[in-house]
Write an enzyme that holds these catalytic residues in place. Structure first.
Site, PDB file in Angstrom:
ATOM      1  N   LYS A 176      79.126 131.713  13.280  1.00 35.98           N
ATOM      2  CA  LYS A 176      78.944 131.702  11.820  1.00 35.98           C
ATOM      3  C   LYS A 176      79.744 132.837  11.210  1.00 35.98           C
ATOM      4  CE  LYS A 176      76.115 133.665   9.038  1.00 35.98           C
ATOM      5  NZ  LYS A 176      77.020 133.914   7.885  1.00 35.98           N
ATOM      6  N   GLU A 250      75.438 144.748  17.574  1.00 39.05           N
ATOM      7  CA  GLU A 250      76.385 145.844  17.321  1.00 39.05           C
ATOM      8  C   GLU A 250      76.260 146.160  15.837  1.00 39.05           C
ATOM      9  OE1 GLU A 250      78.912 148.118  16.015  1.00 39.05           O
ATOM     10  OE2 GLU A 250      80.130 146.295  15.910  1.00 39.05           O
ATOM     11  N   CYS A 284      82.586 150.199  11.171  1.00 32.99           N
ATOM     12  CA  CYS A 284      81.347 150.787  11.693  1.00 32.99           C
ATOM     13  C   CYS A 284      81.624 152.036  12.525  1.00 32.99           C
ATOM     14  CB  CYS A 284      80.577 149.760  12.508  1.00 32.99           C
ATOM     15  SG  CYS A 284      81.538 148.988  13.829  1.00 32.99           S
ATOM     16  N   GLU A 382      75.204 154.966   5.919  1.00 28.16           N
ATOM     17  CA  GLU A 382      76.527 154.350   6.077  1.00 28.16           C
ATOM     18  C   GLU A 382      77.019 153.849   4.722  1.00 28.16           C
ATOM     19  OE1 GLU A 382      78.659 151.579   9.376  1.00 28.16           O
ATOM     20  OE2 GLU A 382      76.806 150.784   8.526  1.00 28.16           O
TER      21      GLU A 382
END
Length: 477
Positions: A176, A250, A284, A382
């Site tokens: 997806k 992850e 990331c 983040e």
């Protein structure tokens, strides 16, 4: 404008069950550049059914590993011929500079397919071990049907992290893509068919969050492989836990770059601008906390500000561009919100801080904060944009403490003239990947994180193991 009216389900182009569409909007021009069908749960049901049938009864899991490896090697070969087209397409979709698209988006993806094709030929699929009553055969078998949920920031590379080992293992897979970047998946689908992947083995179905959760919960799925935010990863992990479903997660990062006093600042800045601001800061693994000793703090702040000031901001299709737009208006507003938060918290703006470089496009002025303490939100959360925080430390032990004082543990670097000293620092920082005077993700080595940065590993033999079940067969005599 690229328009598609079909979904790639089980290796065939199928009409969607719903009538909704996804518009792909250029982050640079804010104009629509593509349109694809938006999958609904019924489409996911068809994709999982095709994958289930192909796994339970089809040839793919029953092929010799060397045969599967040959197909993946063919995919790598075909992929190499489309690197330029794919790089341009991803840059148009999500705004990363074309130089990064060529290296980090498509070049790295092609390398991953090549690596796993080679690994699959030589991997020990069975081994004999001595047992108390006789020999034991330890087999490695495919985990089954995989659901791969992929983010928008590095779509082709992250698909490769999941697709390549799943194929080598003998799994079938439903991918997806994110709604922001569905177009590159259509190119990959054609390459999979041309490479000879059998019917039912791979589906690529773009959809939103609700349909993605339907895929995660689907009883026909044996494993979920997810890359994305820590918040979404927690929800997916909880669903998989309820169902005792395997998962690889992850997730996010807030990585620290430790600059030791003996580092060559000019050389460090040449590398650090990529480690910190790759993909417009939408990575990331980005080193967004820069740790400098009080002895050289002002010098580091000035050097970093000068370096970022000198980076070209503009059209991501221009090879000279180093920082392009963010993926969406919501991301632009999110990052600008963090810049305001940093100022409200008392951090000092060394560069940027307000205004936009262009009236059109989802650009954010790159910002360097000084006077940051590790308890500030800009140092803990983040941001996913071109915002860097320079944090002072007292000594090396304090630098390690600050680096480890985070809910994340995905990446990090240390910069020093003494490689052995850098290695010693690296051993003390609790992250899944680390670099001494550089940062790079290696196909042959495990990639993943500690703490809130995820569960499990991708790449290397460990990445293949994530798609395998282990079976022990004991026998007499």
């Amino acid at each position: 404008m690229r328009e598609h009216d079909r979904l790639y389900i089980g290796g065939e182009w199928a009409a969607p069950a719903g009538s909704g569409t996804i518009d792909v909007v250029s982050p640079h021009t804010e104009e629509i550049i593509g349109r694809v069908p938006e999958a609904v749960p019924e489409d996911m049901d068809r994709a999982v059914a095709a994958a289930r049938e192909a796994f339970d009864h089809g040839p793919w899991p029953r092929m010799a590993p060397a045969e599967r490896a040959a197909v993946v090697a063919r995919l790598a070969e075909l992929y190499a011929g489309r690197l330029g087209d794919l790089a341009e397409l991803i840059t148009a979709e999500m705004g990363c500079p074309i130089s990064f698209s060529q290296l980090g988006q498509t070049g790295q993806a092609q390398a991953v397919y090549g690596y796993f094709a080679e690994l699959g030929r030589d991997f020990a699929w069975e081994e004999e071990r001595p047992g108390l009553m006789g020999p034991v055969t330890v087999r490695r078998e495919p985990v089954g049907v995989v659901a791969a949920i992929v983010p928008w920031n590095v779509p082709q590379f992250i698909i490769a992290l999941k697709l390549a080992p799943a194929l080598i293992a003998g799994c079938t897979i439903v991918i997806k893509p994110a709604p922001e970047t569905p177009l590159d998946g259509y190119v990959l689908a054609d390459l999979l068919t041309e490479a000879g992947v059998p019917e039912g083995v791979v589906s690529i179905v773009a959809a939103g969050r609700e349909t993605g959760e339907h895929l995660v919960r689907h009883p026909g799925v044996d494993k979920v492989a997810f890359t994305g935010s820590t918040a979404a990863g927690r929800r997916i992990g909880a669903i998989c836990g309820e169902q005792l479903k395997r998962c690889t997660l992850e997730l996010g990062g807030k990585s620290a770059a430790i600059i030791l006093d003996d580092a060559d600042l000019a050389a460090t800045m040449g590398w650090l601008k990529m480690a910190s601001l790759m993909n417009n800061g939408q990575a990331c693994v980005a080193q967004t906390r820069v740790l400098a000793s009080r002895n050289r703090y002002d010098e580091v702040v000035d050097a970093l500000a000068d370096t970022v000031r000198g980076m070209k901001i503009g059209d991501p299709a221009d090879p000279a561009t180093e920082i392009g737009p963010l993926v969406a208006k919501r991301q632009q507003e999110r990052v600008e919100g963090y810049i305001r938060i940093g100022q409200e918290e008392g951090a000092k703006v060394a560069l940027g801080g307000s205004g936009r470089p262009y009236d059109r496009g989802w650009y954010v002025t790159p910002t360097v904060f000084a006077g940051v303490t590790n308890d500030m939100r800009i140092a803990r959360e983040e941001i996913f944009g071109p915002v860097l925080s320079v944090i002072p430390y007292e000594d090396e032990a304090d630098a390690v403490r600050i680096a480890n004082d985070s809910e994340y543990g995905l990446a990090g670097t240390v910069w020093t003239a003494d490689g052995d000293r850098g290695l010693e620092i690296a051993r003390q920082v609790r992250t899944g990947t680390y670099g001494v005077n550089m940062y790079m993700i290696e196909s042959s080595s495990p990639f993943g994180g500690y703490k809130g940065s995820g569960v499990g590993r991708e790449l290397g033999p460990e990445g293949l193991a994530a798609y395998l079940e282990y079976k022990s067969i004991a026998r007499m005599g």
